[in-house]
Scaffold this active site. Structure first.
Site, PDB file in Angstrom:
ATOM      1  N   ASP A 201      32.594  42.221   9.222  1.00 51.31           N
ATOM      2  CA  ASP A 201      33.384  43.394   8.669  1.00 51.31           C
ATOM      3  C   ASP A 201      32.595  44.330   7.815  1.00 51.31           C
ATOM      4  OD1 ASP A 201      36.398  43.971   8.267  1.00 51.31           O
ATOM      5  OD2 ASP A 201      35.944  43.767   6.132  1.00 51.31           O
ATOM      6  N   GLU A 255      31.182  45.550  12.738  1.00 51.34           N
ATOM      7  CA  GLU A 255      32.205  46.773  12.591  1.00 51.34           C
ATOM      8  C   GLU A 255      31.352  47.491  11.851  1.00 51.34           C
ATOM      9  OE1 GLU A 255      36.614  47.772  10.729  1.00 51.34           O
ATOM     10  OE2 GLU A 255      34.925  46.798   9.632  1.00 51.34           O
TER      11      GLU A 255
HETATM   12  C1  GLC Z   1      38.009  46.187   8.195  1.00 52.97           C
HETATM   13  C2  GLC Z   1      39.147  45.512   8.845  1.00 52.97           C
HETATM   14  C3  GLC Z   1      40.224  45.833   8.039  1.00 52.97           C
HETATM   15  C4  GLC Z   1      40.340  45.291   6.552  1.00 52.97           C
HETATM   16  C5  GLC Z   1      39.082  46.148   6.023  1.00 52.97           C
HETATM   17  C6  GLC Z   1      38.717  45.418   4.507  1.00 52.97           C
HETATM   18  O1  GLC Z   1      38.090  47.452   8.664  1.00 52.97           O
HETATM   19  O2  GLC Z   1      38.957  45.467  10.185  1.00 52.97           O
HETATM   20  O3  GLC Z   1      41.348  45.041   8.783  1.00 52.97           O
HETATM   21  O4  GLC Z   1      41.524  45.864   5.931  1.00 52.97           O
HETATM   22  O5  GLC Z   1      38.045  45.825   6.765  1.00 52.97           O
HETATM   23  O6  GLC Z   1      38.222  44.126   4.779  1.00 52.97           O
END
Ligand code: GLC
Length: 510
Positions: A201, A255
């Site tokens: 993440d 991500e």
């Molecule tokens: C990422 C996740 C999202 C979450 C954020 C904070 O963007 O995909 O769902 O709210 O991180 O952890």
């Protein structure tokens, strides 16, 4: 040998919404296990499961209070082990979500850090004195992801703490070696259990510029969407070493929420950082030929030279589903499936897109997510019964439209359905080296149509995607046969140059 993830199709599961066995209206790990036969029938290679760790659920699991345990709402570690074993028995890999940028404010580390300024864990988070240059004396002007400022004042100890997301998600200080060591231990905990990798993440957030400079005045984006500090690359190289120590087949999918393909491409390093970096630029493109062609060409130009393997995502748990974004037409959603599953790179399916789900309409009194993302997180409808396969209480979010017909059992019984289209695409992809690993090259096509070839040695496929509503005539060299047709009508016939509006095809040499 090619690593498994280079030919894999990933399937994202939002565990709260996938399948419930406990009857509380919230999905669980046993529910996922009970549906593995379905995933095997569909033909996916790997699942990525969003967080199921102990959590107060202020961000529905992305606020982790214990990285090494399952929240009772989702089951137990024993349930996880059974799920993993049964997935592996079906040749399905399991990738778990890992949330290293921040913990929950209920995590024992933060509880301890917050206790006193001289707490041994104080420096595990990012604390600053006031007054700074930001509004109200905050250390800077950074905005948090779901609105408001990225700093919260801790009255008891008289300092600000940083949170790029909710105030209940304090950012960890990755410059502290103890934090890094403790977080590596959480990775090893899951690697030892046998997981096949991690979806990581908010990778771009991990380290911050130590000077914490203000964002430019007038910048409307939350800081999490622009933070791109060079020091994160060293952090990633060390994460990669942790994963590689397990034999080299565990995957790190990051991500990297920076909407620029060249920037995202840097996060694979020299093959020593992330294996796969999410490039979300296509998530924000309309259903438009020029936009898509530009995206695909840019990805080819930026990633192919560095040996990077692209990722393709049309929907996920943070954005409206693509069928909804593209105007609601199922024909278009079918054509988009052909595109997604025939590009060069790793496709990520989002649970329910194979049913052609649209976003649910969530009435104001049912809104629960602080980021307004409830619509794309509606429960998976498994059958046509009133509970749609959810055994007890009504699910935590409303259904997407038409669950009485748009559910797994009904669509499985209809060979012409979008669900069968996904299944045929997955089968075609798996059996063709050109489709799952071959080079990509654009082909001449009339206005409105995207045409490309995928080729690996002698294995070749041509793909046609009509972004327009009008039928098109496509002249291709050589005889071709229709392998997959988004309309499900022409499969197995000789390709005669006709392509319907909002339709797409995979062709193989006849
Ligand atoms: C990422 C996740 C999202 C979450 C954020 C904070 O963007 O995909 O769902 O709210 O991180 O952890």
């Amino acid at each position: 040998m090619e690593p498994w993830w280079r030919s894999a199709v990933f399937y994202q599961i939002y565990p709260r919404s996938f399948a419930d066995t406990g009857g509380d209206g919230v999905g669980d790990l046993a529910g996922i296990r009970c549906r593995l036969d379905y995933l095997q029938w569909l033909g996916v290679d790997a699942v990525w499961i969003c967080p199921f760790y102990r959590s107060p659920m202020t961000d529905f699991g992305y606020d982790v209070a214990d990285y090494c345990d399952v929240d009772p709402m989702f089951g137990t570690l024993g349930d996880f082990d059974r799920l993993l074993a049964e997935a592996h028995a079906r040749d399905i890999k399991v990738v778990v979500d890992w949330v290293p940028n921040h913990t929950s404010d209920q995590h024992p580390w933060f509880v301890e850090a917050r206790r006193a300024r001289d707490s041994p864990k104080r420096d595990w988070y990012v604390w600053r004195d006031g007054p700074g240059t930001g509004a109200g004396g905050r250390p800077n002007n950074w905005k948090a992801a779901f609105g408001g400022d990225a700093w919260t004042w801790d009255q008891a100890t008289g300092q600000w703490y940083l949170h790029l997301f909710l105030p209940t998600q304090p950012d960890l200080n990755w410059r502290n070696p103890e934090v890094e060591e403790a977080m590596h231990a959480t990775l090893r905990f899951w690697l030892d259990r046998g997981v096949d990798g991690f979806r990581i993440d908010v990778v771009q957030g991990l380290t911050k510029d130590p000077a914490l400079p203000d964002d430019p005045p007038g910048q409307l984006l939350p800081h999490a969407a622009v933070n791109d500090c060079a020091d994160t690359h060293a952090v990633l190289r060390r994460l990669r070493q942790v994963a590689d120590a397990y034999g080299g087949d565990r995957v790190l999918v990051g991500e990297v929420y920076l909407l620029s393909t060249p920037t995202v491409a840097r996060y694979v390093g020299n093959g020593d950082e992330l294996h796969l970096a999410f490039d979300f630029t296509p998530l924000y493109e309309p259903w438009d030929l020029g936009a898509w062609r530009g995206r695909i060409e840019e990805v080819e130009e930026e990633l192919a030279p560095v040996g990077g393997w692209p990722t393709w995502t049309l929907s996920n748990h943070d954005n409206p589903r693509h069928r909804t974004r593209y105007g609601g037409s199922e024909r278009r959603a079918r054509a988009a499936a052909v595109l997604l599953l025939t590009l060069r790179g790793a496709p990520f399916l989002y649970y329910g897109e194979e049913l052609g789900l649209e976003d649910a309409l969530v009435p104001p009194d049912r809104v629960v997510d602080p980021g307004g993302r409830d619509g794309c997180r509606s429960p998976m409808p498994w059958d046509a019964s009133p509970g749609h396969g959810w055994p007890g209480a009504a699910p935590w979010l409303p259904w997407a439209p038409e669950p009485e017909v748009r559910n797994v059992a009904s669509l499985r019984a209809d060979e012409g359905s979008i669900l069968h289209l996904y299944r045929r695409l997955l089968a075609a992809r798996r059996s063709s080296p050109a489709l799952h690993g071959g080079a990509w090259r654009p082909l001449e096509a009339p206005a409105g149509v995207l045409a490309y070839e995928r080729a690996d040695g002698d294995d070749r496929r041509a793909v046609l995607v009509n972004f327009g509503e009008a039928p098109a005539t496509v002249a291709l060299e050589g005889p071709w046969e229709v392998e997959v047709d988004s309309d499900a009508a022409l499969e197995g016939t000789r390709f005669r140059g006709r392509l319907a509006g909002d339709a797409a095809m995979v062709l193989r040499p006849a």
